[in-house]
Design a protein around this motif. Structure first.
Motif, short mmCIF file in Angstrom:
data_model
loop_
_atom_site.label_atom_id
_atom_site.label_comp_id
_atom_site.label_asym_id
_atom_site.label_seq_id
_atom_site.Cartn_x
_atom_site.Cartn_y
_atom_site.Cartn_z
N SER A 114 -16.64 25.35 14.86
CA SER A 114 -15.44 25.27 15.67
C SER A 114 -14.96 23.84 15.79
O SER A 114 -13.77 23.57 15.75
N LEU B 89 -6.61 28.05 28.04
CA LEU B 89 -6.89 28.50 26.67
C LEU B 89 -5.93 29.63 26.26
O LEU B 89 -5.43 29.65 25.12
N ASP B 90 -5.68 30.56 27.17
CA ASP B 90 -4.76 31.66 26.87
C ASP B 90 -3.35 31.15 26.63
O ASP B 90 -2.62 31.68 25.77
N LYS C 276 -3.26 29.79 23.13
CA LYS C 276 -3.26 30.88 22.15
C LYS C 276 -1.88 31.54 22.10
O LYS C 276 -1.41 31.94 21.02
N HIS C 277 -1.23 31.66 23.25
CA HIS C 277 0.11 32.25 23.30
C HIS C 277 1.11 31.41 22.51
O HIS C 277 2.07 31.95 21.96
N GLN D 253 0.41 30.00 19.79
CA GLN D 253 -0.07 30.06 18.41
C GLN D 253 -0.96 28.87 18.04
O GLN D 253 -1.01 28.44 16.88
N LYS E 245 -4.47 27.48 17.29
CA LYS E 245 -5.73 28.07 16.83
C LYS E 245 -6.91 27.38 17.51
O LYS E 245 -7.14 26.18 17.35
N LEU E 246 -7.66 28.15 18.26
CA LEU E 246 -8.87 27.66 18.92
C LEU E 246 -10.06 28.41 18.33
O LEU E 246 -10.18 29.62 18.52
N THR F 250 -7.12 19.24 19.49
CA THR F 250 -6.24 20.35 19.13
C THR F 250 -4.93 20.28 19.91
O THR F 250 -3.85 20.54 19.36
N HIS G 182 -1.12 19.75 18.38
CA HIS G 182 -0.03 20.69 18.62
C HIS G 182 1.18 20.04 19.28
O HIS G 182 2.32 20.25 18.85
#
Length: 213
Positions: free
Chosen positions: A7, A120-121, A124-125, A127, A129-130, A152, A156
């Motif tokens: 990861s 974190l959600d 992810k929403h 887009q 990548k975690l 990360t 982004h």
């Protein structure tokens, strides 16, 4: 352990991670107590260099986070500790995105995990990548995965918008950053930027980019 290692390799550039990270993470408090002959001079040197790289990266990321948290009247001192309850992490994402996120106000571990999961959600929403970064990793102050998460976020919100002459539409943020680095060192004799590992080890690329600016 293999999942955590993969990861971070996916989230953080190799030049910032160093070598023998799993061993280093478990033995970080003992590195300087071991004699060179106990672990081998080469491995000892790698561990010490990795320790220094993590320290520099932590310091750099802390400054970056505080630069944005100022807008929310917040400040962190320790990157690993001060993101654990999720509040500073949520505030950082609110500043970067201009959106307002929900948050839990309690102080129990459950509330901390919930706040980190909200962050974190949200990523992810959008887009982002975690890879194998879980809420408990951040709530427990895992150094490698906390660095990976912040890198990360930087990719982004900062680097993904970089525009470089010669880039293609399907380039990732990391590929565009590499192209930007190559453009910055053009004209410096003997310097090539082919990757984020071996090309940066002697420090000359850093010096060239600093000199360029």
């Amino acid at each position: 352990m293999a999942g955590a290692e993969n990861s971070v390799r996916a989230a953080v550039p190799a030049w910032s991670m160093g070598l023998q990270q799993d061993f280093l993470y478990r033995r970080t408090n003992h590195i300087h107590e071991m004699r060179c002959e106990d672990v081998g001079f080469h491995l000892y040197s790698q561990m010490c260099c990795a320790d220094e790289r993590d320290r520099v990266q932590k310091k750099t990321f802390t400054k970056w986070v505080n630069k944005h948290l100022m807008k929310a009247q917040r400040h962190i001192t320790d990157l690993y500790e001060d993101l654990r309850d999720g509040h500073n992490l949520i505030s950082l994402l609110e500043v970067l995105s201009g959106e307002t996120l929900p948050r839990e106000k309690g102080r129990m571990r459950f509330h901390k995990l919930q706040n980190v999961q909200i962050a974190l959600d949200f990523l992810k929403h959008r887009q982002v990548k975690l890879v194998n970064i879980r809420n408990d990793d951040i709530a427990d102050g895992n150094p490698k995965l906390t660095l990976g998460l912040i890198w990360t976020i930087i990719l982004h919100f900062q680097i993904s918008d970089i525009q470089v002459n010669g880039q293609s539409d399907d380039m990732t943020a990391k590929e565009k950053l590499l192209l930007w680095s190559q453009r910055m060192v053009e004209g410096y004799q003997g310097l090539r930027c082919d990757n984020f590992t071996t090309s940066w080890r002697d420090g000359r690329l850093f010096n060239a980019i600093i000199h360029k600016h």
